[in-house]
Design a protein around this motif. Sequence first.
Motif: not given
Length: 718
Positions: A607-614, A619-628
Amino acid sequence: MGNEVLQNHVLEAKVFHTEYGTGVAILTGAHRFSLTTNIDDLKLRRMPEVPGLQKPPSCWAVLSQDRVTIILLAVGQDLYLLDNTSCSVVTPPGMSPSAGAYLQMAVSFNYRCLALFTDTGYIWMGLATLKEKLCEFNSSIRSPPKQMVWCMRPQSRQRAVVVAWDRQLMVVGNSTECIQFVLDEDSYLVPELDGVRILSRTSHEFLHEIPEASQEIFKIASMAPGALLLEAQKEYEKESQKADEYLREIKDQKLLPEAVSQCIEAAGYEHEPDTQKSLLRAASFGKCFIDKFPAESFVHMCQDLRVLNAIRDYQIGIPLTFTQYKRLTIEVLLDRLVLRRLYPLAIRICEYLRLSEIQGVSRILAHWACYKVQQKDKSDEEVAHAINQKLGDTPGISYSEIAARAYDCGRTELAIKLLEYEPRSGEQVPLLLKMKRSKLALSKAIESGDTDLVYTVVLLLKNELNRGTFFMTLQNQPVALSLYRQFCKHQERETLKDLYNQDDNHQELGNFHVHSSYSEKRIEGRVGALQNALDEYYKAKNEFAAKATEDQIKLLRLQRHLQEDFDKPYLDLSLHDTVSNLILDGHHKRAEQLYREFKIPDKRYWWLKISALANRGDWEEMEKFSKSKKSPIGYLPFVEISVKHHNRYEAKKYAPRVTPEQRVKAFVLVGDLDQAADAAIEHKNETEMNFVLSKCTASTDAAVAEKLNRARAQLLKK
């Protein structure tokens, strides 16, 4: 009273009364005047000098005009008026040029009238303002009188002056004639509100104007209604028919209410009980023949006369007149009885007049108790018991006031015993503190439940006792100790530490060090304070607090390194904010390091990371993180956060990955109502169908709405 008075002594002094209080005027040996208008607030004012005054004036008096006190004095045939600023010569209006030198002067009881006596026997009477003459009289007696006083009644137009020589008394007024009395022995005149008292060694007489009601009833051959009613009552007692004749005569003139009122009023002015009874019987007899006569005046007169007769008794010796009694008021009379220690009579009067407890009996009993504590012939226990037996729980009684009087008399133990009877602890404490019984005062303050009172005593004890004794005293009073700790938390932090050390309270010591760490400006000092707190928590066996403190120390050290490495403020941030800031700044590896070191829960970290990335817009790092790896929080949060940041394009990437039960909501959020409708129809969920329908608009989503309505209809058929 001033150096002049001390050096030149006092030749003569006169007491006078003003609206400011009781005053005194002084004539010194230097023939100068000084006065004060209030002896309770003594400020002596020196009056102007009289030019050429080499000897004391022949006579002088104090006048009060327009709230200003002045002195009138006579030197030979001259009169001088001394005010605050000047000395002026005055001449009374209508004074005969051949009147001679002034020998005596008198001011009336109300300070409105003035009388002057000259060496030719001439008496001038006028207003004290010296602007109007009332009358004059020639006594033909040239010798100076011993005394001269006014004899007047309130609201009466009759004025008279009483002049006394050795064995002769003369009363002069508006008439050309005078009344003379021969005195059997030397007497002294005392002017009063409604007459003059004539005192000698063997007698006490009162000279006054006869009231109108008494004149009407008792004058010879009077036909006044009150006189006829008195005769009617006497004839009635004789069983004579004349009673009816007198009564009819009064009733025919419709004067019966006036007759009754005259008898009641006249009874008040009489001193002989038999005459009083006779007049009151006549009034009682008359009011029986009157419809709805108000009885209050009759009842009040009976009560007043009973009180007056009681205090006029020779054993009491307060011969007040009815007029004086009414002007004085019952409260002042009771005060005088109390000052004379006539407590039983004062209490009987209160009970008879049914005065309130606080105004009457309670107040008198309190005075009696204050007098009782001054008696040294009885033990403290006997006096305290006697006072409690008499007073009990009488309303309005303050045992603390009585105890204060006992303490002032040097009877400390008696004061403490009396305080035991005081039901209000708050009243006990101030006196106990005054008596240096601080520990007892502390117990009483705690009993009162008044925290301000407890604080007062505790702080006083702190100043009185040494530190060790003070702490030991508080140990025996848990309430006081708790309140003192609260005080120290805000005012004396170091003292609080000493208290916890004395109690071996490791938990609170740990809390103290944690609190202290935040006041340290340097990181080393803060870490040192937290290390002390960690040690105390371990001693207290509080593993949770110890682990939290250990983590805080670790976080502070890491924040210091981060601050040094990136030249950005990280100190004093929470763990959450620290990780969030690292992600915002693109330091993902450092954020991962904190995530692992502090064992941040997976859900919280995602939650913390996707909020900070947004927030960063990465958005690229967020998509990458979602697939990690598989998301522990699902993929709906990705959709929600993307939509929140107005990026539906990114949100649509995650909508298909959302779990089936959340898919409808996800497609609605990204605005794909067609797929949301398909998901709702697939789930055969009417609630979801209705939700999607509520988002449809007739102009753009008609096909979707029709599809949903057909599906709903089929669902309802089943």
